[in-house]
Write a protein that holds these residues in place. Sequence first.
Motif, PDB file in Angstrom:
ATOM      1  N   ASP A 111      99.301  25.094  54.334  1.00 49.27           N
ATOM      2  CA  ASP A 111      99.141  24.577  52.899  1.00 49.27           C
ATOM      3  C   ASP A 111      98.094  24.581  52.355  1.00 49.27           C
ATOM      4  N   THR A 112      97.017  24.935  52.877  1.00 53.74           N
ATOM      5  CA  THR A 112      95.852  24.882  52.345  1.00 53.74           C
ATOM      6  C   THR A 112      94.857  26.163  52.718  1.00 53.74           C
ATOM      7  N   ILE A 113      94.284  26.742  51.552  1.00 52.51           N
ATOM      8  CA  ILE A 113      93.784  27.987  51.509  1.00 52.51           C
ATOM      9  C   ILE A 113      92.334  27.761  51.204  1.00 52.51           C
ATOM     10  N   LEU A 114      91.294  28.211  51.992  1.00 50.74           N
ATOM     11  CA  LEU A 114      89.708  27.887  51.717  1.00 50.74           C
ATOM     12  C   LEU A 114      89.302  29.280  51.171  1.00 50.74           C
ATOM     13  N   VAL A 115      88.629  29.361  50.004  1.00 51.92           N
ATOM     14  CA  VAL A 115      88.151  30.802  49.743  1.00 51.92           C
ATOM     15  C   VAL A 115      86.631  30.553  49.495  1.00 51.92           C
ATOM     16  N   ASP A 116      85.892  31.496  50.417  1.00 47.58           N
ATOM     17  CA  ASP A 116      84.319  31.317  50.674  1.00 47.58           C
ATOM     18  C   ASP A 116      83.968  32.644  49.889  1.00 47.58           C
ATOM     19  N   ALA A 117      82.822  32.693  49.760  1.00 48.92           N
ATOM     20  CA  ALA A 117      82.074  33.742  49.128  1.00 48.92           C
ATOM     21  C   ALA A 117      82.139  35.019  50.326  1.00 48.92           C
ATOM     22  N   TYR A 118      82.413  36.328  49.953  1.00 47.86           N
ATOM     23  CA  TYR A 118      82.596  37.055  50.797  1.00 47.86           C
ATOM     24  C   TYR A 118      81.244  37.711  51.343  1.00 47.86           C
ATOM     25  N   HIS A 119      81.060  38.056  52.686  1.00 45.66           N
ATOM     26  CA  HIS A 119      79.826  38.681  53.149  1.00 45.66           C
ATOM     27  C   HIS A 119      80.249  39.607  54.292  1.00 45.66           C
ATOM     28  N   ALA A 120      80.004  40.668  54.346  1.00 43.06           N
ATOM     29  CA  ALA A 120      80.577  41.908  55.177  1.00 43.06           C
ATOM     30  C   ALA A 120      80.283  41.514  56.544  1.00 43.06           C
ATOM     31  N   ASP A 121      79.105  40.934  56.962  1.00 46.79           N
ATOM     32  CA  ASP A 121      78.548  40.588  58.233  1.00 46.79           C
ATOM     33  C   ASP A 121      78.888  39.191  58.607  1.00 46.79           C
ATOM     34  N   THR A 123      77.283  32.335  46.361  1.00 49.14           N
ATOM     35  CA  THR A 123      78.338  31.901  45.644  1.00 49.14           C
ATOM     36  C   THR A 123      79.449  33.136  45.545  1.00 49.14           C
ATOM     37  N   GLY A 124      80.550  32.585  45.440  1.00 49.40           N
ATOM     38  CA  GLY A 124      81.799  33.533  45.057  1.00 49.40           C
ATOM     39  C   GLY A 124      82.028  33.660  43.754  1.00 49.40           C
ATOM     40  N   ASN A 125      83.499  34.331  43.723  1.00 51.49           N
ATOM     41  CA  ASN A 125      83.750  34.433  42.109  1.00 51.49           C
ATOM     42  C   ASN A 125      84.614  33.351  41.852  1.00 51.49           C
ATOM     43  N   TRP A 126      84.003  32.645  40.947  1.00 47.87           N
ATOM     44  CA  TRP A 126      84.668  31.423  40.573  1.00 47.87           C
ATOM     45  C   TRP A 126      86.111  31.739  39.600  1.00 47.87           C
ATOM     46  N   GLU A 127      85.790  32.784  38.951  1.00 48.26           N
ATOM     47  CA  GLU A 127      87.082  33.012  37.796  1.00 48.26           C
ATOM     48  C   GLU A 127      88.216  33.243  38.708  1.00 48.26           C
ATOM     49  N   LEU A 128      87.929  34.299  39.816  1.00 45.69           N
ATOM     50  CA  LEU A 128      88.975  34.870  40.643  1.00 45.69           C
ATOM     51  C   LEU A 128      89.628  33.661  41.248  1.00 45.69           C
ATOM     52  N   ALA A 188      94.449  30.102  42.459  1.00 43.70           N
ATOM     53  CA  ALA A 188      94.503  28.641  42.524  1.00 43.70           C
ATOM     54  C   ALA A 188      96.114  28.538  41.493  1.00 43.70           C
ATOM     55  N   THR A 189      95.801  29.012  40.466  1.00 40.93           N
ATOM     56  CA  THR A 189      96.869  28.929  39.356  1.00 40.93           C
ATOM     57  C   THR A 189      98.125  29.804  39.857  1.00 40.93           C
ATOM     58  N   LEU A 190      97.912  31.086  40.097  1.00 41.53           N
ATOM     59  CA  LEU A 190      98.950  31.851  40.695  1.00 41.53           C
ATOM     60  C   LEU A 190      99.909  31.228  41.925  1.00 41.53           C
ATOM     61  N   TYR A 191      99.036  30.621  42.853  1.00 38.72           N
ATOM     62  CA  TYR A 191      99.796  29.994  44.049  1.00 38.72           C
ATOM     63  C   TYR A 191      99.693  28.616  43.999  1.00 38.72           C
ATOM     64  N   ALA A 192      99.931  27.885  42.670  1.00 34.78           N
ATOM     65  CA  ALA A 192      99.592  26.417  42.424  1.00 34.78           C
ATOM     66  C   ALA A 192     100.270  25.686  43.621  1.00 34.78           C
ATOM     67  N   HIS A 193     101.285  26.139  44.112  1.00 30.86           N
ATOM     68  CA  HIS A 193     102.058  25.337  45.281  1.00 30.86           C
ATOM     69  C   HIS A 193     101.185  25.184  46.708  1.00 30.86           C
ATOM     70  N   LYS A 194     100.178  25.672  46.493  1.00 31.66           N
ATOM     71  CA  LYS A 194      99.006  25.624  47.678  1.00 31.66           C
ATOM     72  C   LYS A 194      98.102  24.904  46.964  1.00 31.66           C
ATOM     73  N   ARG A 195      97.230  24.225  48.077  1.00 26.48           N
ATOM     74  CA  ARG A 195      95.812  23.600  47.930  1.00 26.48           C
ATOM     75  C   ARG A 195      94.596  24.735  47.971  1.00 26.48           C
ATOM     76  N   PHE A 196      93.875  24.708  47.217  1.00 28.21           N
ATOM     77  CA  PHE A 196      92.799  25.733  47.483  1.00 28.21           C
ATOM     78  C   PHE A 196      91.594  24.818  47.231  1.00 28.21           C
ATOM     79  N   VAL A 197      90.643  25.456  48.438  1.00 28.46           N
ATOM     80  CA  VAL A 197      89.391  24.531  48.475  1.00 28.46           C
ATOM     81  C   VAL A 197      88.430  25.849  48.286  1.00 28.46           C
ATOM     82  N   GLU A 250      90.088  21.784  42.875  1.00 30.84           N
ATOM     83  CA  GLU A 250      90.431  20.111  43.307  1.00 30.84           C
ATOM     84  C   GLU A 250      89.888  19.542  44.505  1.00 30.84           C
ATOM     85  N   THR A 251      89.354  20.692  45.288  1.00 32.67           N
ATOM     86  CA  THR A 251      88.569  20.217  46.521  1.00 32.67           C
ATOM     87  C   THR A 251      87.422  21.456  46.779  1.00 32.67           C
TER      88      THR A 251
END
Length: 213
Positions: free
Chosen positions: A127-137, A145-150, A155-164, A184-185
Amino acid sequence: MNSELKIKVCGLTRWEDAELALELGADYCGVIVYPKSPRAATRQQAWELCQRIPAGKRVMVDVNTGADELENWADLGFDHFQIHCDIDVNLATLAAWRGIVGKEQLWLAPKIPPGEAFPQTMLEFADTILVDAYHADKYGGSGQTGNWELFAEWATLYAHKRFVLAGGLNPDNVTEAVRVSGAETADVNSGVESQPGIKDHAKLRALFAALGR
């Protein structure tokens, strides 16, 4: 600033840091148990923190956790289980994680390379997905920092889940990050440290102050 914003302070190894985070209003305290992390807590440290952090706020953080390991960490007293994994992790593994800790307690943190589509199949397992900045290694913890717009799009497209939102958040950028991403988190770690695994109390206070806490 969103008064409903929840804040997770991650990479905790000492009670004095967790205690301050809680006093300032942290909703979650993250303890990294991944041995290769410079912020990894020992099992003894993790146990001691789980004894003192209030129920509901204790988050285990690991990478590609084995089923037996996950059961052991669950027995230690953690409430939530944040697992960083590759974008192509197999469904049997996801099902095993969900089966052990439950969909509500599982926080999946897929490592999504730039340009890759969001792995929608993961949504049925947590129910919860955490999105961190990508790093190859690395799996998180890069301080970038990650892509805040993405993030906002997902988070809008999959609004039924909580995104961190995670990745390089600090007292200077956290308000802008939350504004742009609509998160929201928010998950903070290296941006409030004096060294890996040790929190800088002045930075921690500054971050909460920036968020109006």
